[in-house]
Write a protein that holds these residues in place. Structure first.
Motif, PDB file in Angstrom:
ATOM      1  N   HIS A 134      10.639   7.224  -9.668  1.00  0.00           N
ATOM      2  CA  HIS A 134      10.038   7.381 -10.922  1.00  0.00           C
ATOM      3  C   HIS A 134      10.690   6.220 -11.960  1.00  0.00           C
ATOM      4  O   HIS A 134      10.589   6.276 -13.119  1.00  0.00           O
ATOM      5  N   THR A 135      11.122   5.395 -10.892  1.00  0.00           N
ATOM      6  CA  THR A 135      11.522   4.054 -11.991  1.00  0.00           C
ATOM      7  C   THR A 135      10.512   3.126 -12.067  1.00  0.00           C
ATOM      8  O   THR A 135       9.388   3.220 -11.303  1.00  0.00           O
ATOM      9  N   LEU A 136      10.353   2.049 -12.880  1.00  0.00           N
ATOM     10  CA  LEU A 136       9.294   1.210 -13.215  1.00  0.00           C
ATOM     11  C   LEU A 136       9.506  -0.249 -12.311  1.00  0.00           C
ATOM     12  O   LEU A 136      10.639  -0.345 -11.716  1.00  0.00           O
ATOM     13  N   HIS A 137       8.495  -0.805 -12.120  1.00  0.00           N
ATOM     14  CA  HIS A 137       8.492  -2.087 -11.224  1.00  0.00           C
ATOM     15  C   HIS A 137       7.284  -3.018 -11.906  1.00  0.00           C
ATOM     16  O   HIS A 137       6.477  -2.698 -12.457  1.00  0.00           O
ATOM     17  N   GLN A 138       7.573  -4.145 -11.548  1.00  0.00           N
ATOM     18  CA  GLN A 138       6.543  -5.105 -11.719  1.00  0.00           C
ATOM     19  C   GLN A 138       6.179  -5.979 -10.355  1.00  0.00           C
ATOM     20  O   GLN A 138       7.115  -6.528  -9.504  1.00  0.00           O
ATOM     21  N   LYS A 139       4.826  -6.237 -10.154  1.00  0.00           N
ATOM     22  CA  LYS A 139       4.283  -6.954  -9.090  1.00  0.00           C
ATOM     23  C   LYS A 139       3.081  -7.520  -9.032  1.00  0.00           C
ATOM     24  O   LYS A 139       2.265  -7.185 -10.034  1.00  0.00           O
ATOM     25  N   TYR A 140       2.462  -8.491  -8.407  1.00  0.00           N
ATOM     26  CA  TYR A 140       1.264  -8.938  -8.406  1.00  0.00           C
ATOM     27  C   TYR A 140       0.572  -8.384  -6.924  1.00  0.00           C
ATOM     28  O   TYR A 140       1.399  -8.167  -6.046  1.00  0.00           O
ATOM     29  N   THR A 141      -0.679  -7.916  -7.222  1.00  0.00           N
ATOM     30  CA  THR A 141      -1.475  -7.593  -5.977  1.00  0.00           C
ATOM     31  C   THR A 141      -2.973  -8.487  -5.810  1.00  0.00           C
ATOM     32  O   THR A 141      -3.512  -8.495  -6.801  1.00  0.00           O
ATOM     33  N   VAL A 142      -2.892  -8.881  -4.902  1.00  0.00           N
ATOM     34  CA  VAL A 142      -3.946  -9.805  -4.725  1.00  0.00           C
ATOM     35  C   VAL A 142      -4.959  -9.198  -3.541  1.00  0.00           C
ATOM     36  O   VAL A 142      -4.524  -8.960  -2.725  1.00  0.00           O
ATOM     37  N   LEU A 143      -6.119  -9.064  -3.967  1.00  0.00           N
ATOM     38  CA  LEU A 143      -7.065  -8.335  -3.028  1.00  0.00           C
ATOM     39  C   LEU A 143      -8.318  -9.314  -2.885  1.00  0.00           C
ATOM     40  O   LEU A 143      -8.802  -9.967  -3.639  1.00  0.00           O
ATOM     41  N   SER A 202      -9.971  -9.831  -6.625  1.00  0.00           N
ATOM     42  CA  SER A 202      -9.150  -9.519  -8.040  1.00  0.00           C
ATOM     43  C   SER A 202      -7.817 -10.097  -7.898  1.00  0.00           C
ATOM     44  O   SER A 202      -7.168  -9.877  -6.765  1.00  0.00           O
ATOM     45  N   VAL A 203      -6.995 -10.047  -8.715  1.00  0.00           N
ATOM     46  CA  VAL A 203      -5.750 -10.302  -9.032  1.00  0.00           C
ATOM     47  C   VAL A 203      -4.849  -9.486 -10.124  1.00  0.00           C
ATOM     48  O   VAL A 203      -5.643  -9.617 -11.202  1.00  0.00           O
ATOM     49  N   ASN A 204      -4.054  -8.661  -9.833  1.00  0.00           N
ATOM     50  CA  ASN A 204      -3.744  -7.738 -10.665  1.00  0.00           C
ATOM     51  C   ASN A 204      -2.012  -7.940 -10.858  1.00  0.00           C
ATOM     52  O   ASN A 204      -1.341  -8.456 -10.099  1.00  0.00           O
ATOM     53  N   ASN A 205      -1.544  -7.585 -12.284  1.00  0.00           N
ATOM     54  CA  ASN A 205       0.007  -7.759 -12.401  1.00  0.00           C
ATOM     55  C   ASN A 205       0.062  -6.171 -13.009  1.00  0.00           C
ATOM     56  O   ASN A 205      -0.099  -5.988 -14.188  1.00  0.00           O
ATOM     57  N   ASP A 206       0.640  -5.637 -12.256  1.00  0.00           N
ATOM     58  CA  ASP A 206       0.994  -4.217 -12.307  1.00  0.00           C
ATOM     59  C   ASP A 206       2.580  -4.335 -13.139  1.00  0.00           C
ATOM     60  O   ASP A 206       3.563  -4.709 -12.491  1.00  0.00           O
ATOM     61  N   CYS A 207       2.751  -4.180 -14.511  1.00  0.00           N
ATOM     62  CA  CYS A 207       3.830  -4.505 -15.201  1.00  0.00           C
ATOM     63  C   CYS A 207       4.428  -3.250 -15.788  1.00  0.00           C
ATOM     64  O   CYS A 207       4.059  -2.780 -16.959  1.00  0.00           O
ATOM     65  N   PHE A 208       5.313  -2.851 -14.964  1.00  0.00           N
ATOM     66  CA  PHE A 208       6.289  -1.635 -15.677  1.00  0.00           C
ATOM     67  C   PHE A 208       5.455  -0.569 -16.229  1.00  0.00           C
ATOM     68  O   PHE A 208       5.426   0.044 -17.281  1.00  0.00           O
ATOM     69  N   ILE A 209       4.376  -0.028 -15.133  1.00  0.00           N
ATOM     70  CA  ILE A 209       3.479   1.050 -15.647  1.00  0.00           C
ATOM     71  C   ILE A 209       4.068   2.507 -15.339  1.00  0.00           C
ATOM     72  O   ILE A 209       4.492   2.768 -14.183  1.00  0.00           O
TER      73      ILE A 209
END
Length: 266
Positions: free
Chosen positions: A68-77, A6-13
């Protein structure tokens, strides 16, 4: 071989966190914005924008938003079999690998493409995604080894690469690239190939054809329009170049996928 999960885009969660667990996949983390706290095998680290981290399968991992700040990243499994040839050294290590990439715009571009491709419904998407992932891992492996390369040559190659990634659909000639590093055209070709394994022209074609594969499956653009969009301005030359890279013409590539998709309803 590679097996993409999978490829995920964790976008300011808000309140993002992942529990402590022994992960069943290899994980590639690419941080775009913000900071992330990780604990990997009882080692704490903070990832910042531009950081890339590889976490090998069976590592113990937990993570959360930094302060406790937000971030954006891609994770590739993904899974990886050790039988692959010419495998980057970092993929064989038992501990995590962290890199502040000097080619981050390129890495980000390919991660975005991978994220979009894996969400397609066409059979060839799997083939394309595996290729993009392999390219990503190979590029990271090459950069990790770059400390053995002349720093000035590396700087020249990165300057050229960044320009090509941003302008690959435009007309680019070798004199134009040579001016970027204030060196001769011949030297420009030699140093770029030494660092990347491609000549500048081969690299331009590579980016264009990979984009073309995506557009053939995701749009109904004609071959002429696609050729113009990618910067070829000659559909026959585009078709010949495409076939050289993919071993089939653009029309055959699109029709093959259409045939496979139609057969699913028979």
């Amino acid at each position: 071989m590679l097996s993409l999960h999978s490829v995920n885009n964790d976008c300011f969660i808000p309140n993002w966190q992942t529990p402590l667990e022994k992960i069943p996949w290899n994980v590639l983390v690419i941080v775009l914005e913000g900071k992330v706290d990780y604990m990997i095998n009882n080692k704490r680290l903070i990832l910042e924008p531009g950081d890339i981290m590889f976490i090998p399968e069976s590592s113990y991992r937990t993570g959360k938003n930094h302060n406790h700040t937000l971030h954006q990243k891609y994770t590739v499994l993904f899974h990886l079999t050790k039988e692959m040839r010419d495998i980057p050294e970092f993929l064989t290590m038992d501990d995590f690998t962290k890199l502040q990439s000097k080619n981050f715009n390129y890495i980000k571009h390919r991660a975005e493409k991978l994220f979009m491709e894996i969400r397609g419904n066409n059979t060839c998407n799997t083939f394309i995604c595996d290729g993009i992932l392999q390219e990503l891992l190979g590029s990271i492996g090459r950069e990790l080894q770059s400390s053995q390369v002349n720093p000035m040559k590396l700087k020249y190659a990165q300057t050229i690469q960044r320009y090509i990634v941003e302008h690959y659909r435009e007309a680019i000639d070798i004199n134009q690239l040579a001016k970027l590093i204030h060196r001769s055209p011949n030297y420009t070709i030699e140093v770029f190939k030494e660092i990347t394994g491609y000549t500048p022209i081969q690299y331009i074609h590579h980016l264009r054809i990979m984009e073309g594969c995506s557009l053939l499956l995701a749009t109904d653009m004609t071959i002429d329009n696609l050729s113009n969009y990618l910067g070829y301005y000659d559909a026959s030359y585009f078709s010949r170049t495409f076939k050289k890279f993919i071993s089939m013409s653009p029309k055959e590539y699109r029709n093959q996928e259409s045939t496979v998709s139609s057969s699913e309803f028979v």
